[in-house]
Design a protein around this motif. Structure first.
Motif, PDB file in Angstrom:
ATOM      1  N   LYS A  24      22.140  23.953 -21.663  1.00  0.00           N
ATOM      2  CA  LYS A  24      23.082  23.824 -20.541  1.00  0.00           C
ATOM      3  C   LYS A  24      22.333  23.998 -19.218  1.00  0.00           C
ATOM      4  O   LYS A  24      21.261  24.594 -19.153  1.00  0.00           O
ATOM      5  CB  LYS A  24      24.173  24.903 -20.630  1.00  0.00           C
ATOM      6  CG  LYS A  24      24.974  24.858 -21.898  1.00  0.00           C
ATOM      7  CD  LYS A  24      26.117  23.894 -21.789  1.00  0.00           C
ATOM      8  CE  LYS A  24      26.986  24.032 -23.020  1.00  0.00           C
ATOM      9  NZ  LYS A  24      28.213  23.317 -22.952  1.00  0.00           N
ATOM     10  N   ASP A  25      22.943  23.489 -18.139  1.00  0.00           N
ATOM     11  CA  ASP A  25      22.400  23.683 -16.796  1.00  0.00           C
ATOM     12  C   ASP A  25      23.053  24.903 -16.159  1.00  0.00           C
ATOM     13  O   ASP A  25      24.232  25.196 -16.415  1.00  0.00           O
ATOM     14  CB  ASP A  25      22.697  22.461 -15.920  1.00  0.00           C
ATOM     15  CG  ASP A  25      22.052  21.187 -16.432  1.00  0.00           C
ATOM     16  OD1 ASP A  25      22.362  20.112 -15.880  1.00  0.00           O
ATOM     17  OD2 ASP A  25      21.238  21.258 -17.388  1.00  0.00           O
ATOM     18  N   GLU A  82      23.323  27.195 -12.277  1.00  0.00           N
ATOM     19  CA  GLU A  82      23.046  27.269 -10.828  1.00  0.00           C
ATOM     20  C   GLU A  82      23.162  28.714 -10.399  1.00  0.00           C
ATOM     21  O   GLU A  82      24.153  29.386 -10.675  1.00  0.00           O
ATOM     22  CB  GLU A  82      24.076  26.439 -10.045  1.00  0.00           C
ATOM     23  CG  GLU A  82      23.766  24.969  -9.998  1.00  0.00           C
ATOM     24  CD  GLU A  82      24.647  24.242  -8.985  1.00  0.00           C
ATOM     25  OE1 GLU A  82      24.458  23.022  -8.849  1.00  0.00           O
ATOM     26  OE2 GLU A  82      25.509  24.880  -8.351  1.00  0.00           O
ATOM     27  N   ARG A 110      12.200  21.328 -14.904  1.00  0.00           N
ATOM     28  CA  ARG A 110      13.615  21.653 -15.133  1.00  0.00           C
ATOM     29  C   ARG A 110      14.147  22.560 -14.025  1.00  0.00           C
ATOM     30  O   ARG A 110      15.362  22.733 -13.898  1.00  0.00           O
ATOM     31  CB  ARG A 110      13.789  22.338 -16.489  1.00  0.00           C
ATOM     32  CG  ARG A 110      13.433  21.485 -17.700  1.00  0.00           C
ATOM     33  CD  ARG A 110      13.754  22.202 -19.007  1.00  0.00           C
ATOM     34  NE  ARG A 110      12.934  23.403 -19.199  1.00  0.00           N
ATOM     35  CZ  ARG A 110      13.382  24.638 -19.056  1.00  0.00           C
ATOM     36  NH1 ARG A 110      14.640  24.864 -18.696  1.00  0.00           N
ATOM     37  NH2 ARG A 110      12.580  25.676 -19.266  1.00  0.00           N
ATOM     38  N   THR A 169      18.482  25.806  -9.416  1.00  0.00           N
ATOM     39  CA  THR A 169      19.088  25.127 -10.557  1.00  0.00           C
ATOM     40  C   THR A 169      18.094  25.049 -11.697  1.00  0.00           C
ATOM     41  O   THR A 169      16.931  24.688 -11.490  1.00  0.00           O
ATOM     42  CB  THR A 169      19.538  23.705 -10.169  1.00  0.00           C
ATOM     43  OG1 THR A 169      20.474  23.784  -9.092  1.00  0.00           O
ATOM     44  CG2 THR A 169      20.193  23.013 -11.353  1.00  0.00           C
ATOM     45  N   GLN A 188      17.825  23.198 -15.291  1.00  0.00           N
ATOM     46  CA  GLN A 188      18.426  22.191 -16.163  1.00  0.00           C
ATOM     47  C   GLN A 188      17.962  22.411 -17.595  1.00  0.00           C
ATOM     48  O   GLN A 188      16.844  22.872 -17.845  1.00  0.00           O
ATOM     49  CB  GLN A 188      18.008  20.792 -15.701  1.00  0.00           C
ATOM     50  CG  GLN A 188      18.550  20.428 -14.332  1.00  0.00           C
ATOM     51  CD  GLN A 188      18.101  19.053 -13.899  1.00  0.00           C
ATOM     52  OE1 GLN A 188      16.913  18.741 -13.913  1.00  0.00           O
ATOM     53  NE2 GLN A 188      19.045  18.211 -13.509  1.00  0.00           N
ATOM     54  N   ARG A 189      18.827  22.074 -18.523  1.00  0.00           N
ATOM     55  CA  ARG A 189      18.491  22.135 -19.960  1.00  0.00           C
ATOM     56  C   ARG A 189      17.825  23.473 -20.286  1.00  0.00           C
ATOM     57  O   ARG A 189      16.686  23.523 -20.763  1.00  0.00           O
ATOM     58  CB  ARG A 189      17.581  20.966 -20.332  1.00  0.00           C
ATOM     59  CG  ARG A 189      18.181  19.611 -19.978  1.00  0.00           C
ATOM     60  CD  ARG A 189      17.254  18.455 -20.376  1.00  0.00           C
ATOM     61  NE  ARG A 189      15.931  18.551 -19.803  1.00  0.00           N
ATOM     62  CZ  ARG A 189      15.607  18.221 -18.563  1.00  0.00           C
ATOM     63  NH1 ARG A 189      16.544  17.795 -17.726  1.00  0.00           N
ATOM     64  NH2 ARG A 189      14.358  18.322 -18.136  1.00  0.00           N
ATOM     65  N   THR A 190      18.536  24.536 -20.031  1.00  0.00           N
ATOM     66  CA  THR A 190      17.963  25.875 -20.171  1.00  0.00           C
ATOM     67  C   THR A 190      17.370  26.104 -21.556  1.00  0.00           C
ATOM     68  O   THR A 190      17.860  25.585 -22.572  1.00  0.00           O
ATOM     69  CB  THR A 190      19.008  26.962 -19.905  1.00  0.00           C
ATOM     70  OG1 THR A 190      20.171  26.712 -20.701  1.00  0.00           O
ATOM     71  CG2 THR A 190      19.383  27.034 -18.441  1.00  0.00           C
TER      72      THR A 190
END
Lengths: 115, 112
Positions: free
Chosen positions: A17-18, A20, A64, A78, A80-82
Motif C-alpha cells: 500500500k501507499d 502519506e 518508492r 510519500t 509507494q508500495r510499502t
C-alpha cells in the motif's frame, strides 16, 4: 509558540500500500528535513527542503520514496508500495535556515508499521 | 559520509549518580556540534550547540564540552534523576553538508 507537528502519529499498513506522512514546520522556518529511525539504527537523513526546493534528496532509499513541500510550509513524504523494511519512526524537523549551526526543531514523529 | 560515533551505546545508573557520554567525530570540515535529548514518545529536544573548541555549555545539571582538534565532545549529567532517562544524541554540522549527521545515541536509564 507552536512547534513542529506531524500526522498521523501512528500508521499501520499492509505491504504494497501507499502511505502519506505530513509535516507542519514552525512558521517562518525555511529549511525542512525528513529523517527516519529504524529499529536499532541511528537517525537516517532522507531529504532536505529549502523553501519548496529539495536540493538534497540523496538520503531517499529508493524511488518508492518521494516528498514535496508547498507554500514554503507543509511537507508530505510519500512511500509507494510499502515494504516491511520501511517500518520505522519518520521524523520531520525544521530550522530557521540551513546553516550547520542552526538548531533543528523536531516533530514527535510518525511510527509506521508495515505488515 | 561523516562518521559520528557515540559511546557507550547504553547506560544504567542509580538516581544521584553522575555520568558522562562521548561523541566522536571527524575534525575536518567541522562547523558545529549539537546535543539532543530524545525521550520515548516525545520529540527530540535540543540541548546545546557548540562551535568553538574549549566551548562549555551548561543547562541545569547537564553540561557539555567540545574539542574540535581531536574530534570529541563530552556530555555530563551531575546527580542523575529518573526524568533524565532518555536517548542522548549528538549531531555534527559540517561545512558543505546539507544537514546534520547524527550518531546512534546513548540510551540512559536512571533507576530510582
Amino acid at each position: 509558540g507552536a512547534g513542529v507537528s506531524q500526522s498521523p502519529s501512528n500508521k499501520v499498513t499492509e505491504k504494497g500500500k501507499d502511505v502519506e506522512l505530513r509535516c507542519d514546520p514552525i512558521s517562518g522556518h525555511t529549511a525542512l528535513y525528513w529523517y527516519r529511525q529504524s529499529l536499532g539504527q541511528g537517525l537516517e537523513f532522507l531529504i532536505y527542503f529549502q523553501g519548496n526546493s529539495a536540493p538534497d534528496k540523496s538520503g531517499l532509499p529508493s524511488d518508492r520514496f518521494s516528498a514535496e513541500r508547498t507554500g514554503g510550509s507543509v511537507s508530505t513524504l510519500t512511500i509507494q508500495r510499502t515494504q516491511q523494511e520501511d517500518s520505522a519512526v519518520y521524523l520531520c524537523a525544521s530550522s530557521l535556515n540551513r546553516a550547520p549551526v542552526e538548531t533543528q526543531y523536531f516533530g514527535p514523529g510518525t511510527r509506521l508499521l508495515v505488515l | 559520509i561523516l562518521n559520528v560515533e557515540q559511546s557507550p551505546q547504553s547506560l544504567h545508573v542509580q538516581e544521584g549518580d553522575s555520568t558522562n557520554f562521548t561523541c566522536s567525530f571527524p575534525s575536518s570540515n567541522f562547523y558545529a556540534l549539537h546535543w539532543y535529548r530524545w525521550e520515548t514518545a516525545k520529540s527530540p529536544e535540543a540541548l546545546f550547540v557548540m562551535t568553538l573548541t574549549g566551548d562549555e555549555k551548561k543547562k541545569g545539571q547537564i553540561s557539555a564540552t567540545l574539542n574540535t582538534k581531536e574530534g570529541y565532545s563530552y556530555l555530563y549529567i551531575k546527580g542523575s534523576q529518573p526524568e533524565d532517562s532518555a536517548t542522548y544524541l549528538c549531531a555534527l554540522g559540517g561545512s558543505g553538508y546539507s544537514t546534520l549527521t547524527f550518531g546512534k545515541g546513548t540510551m540512559l536509564l536512571v533507576s530510582p
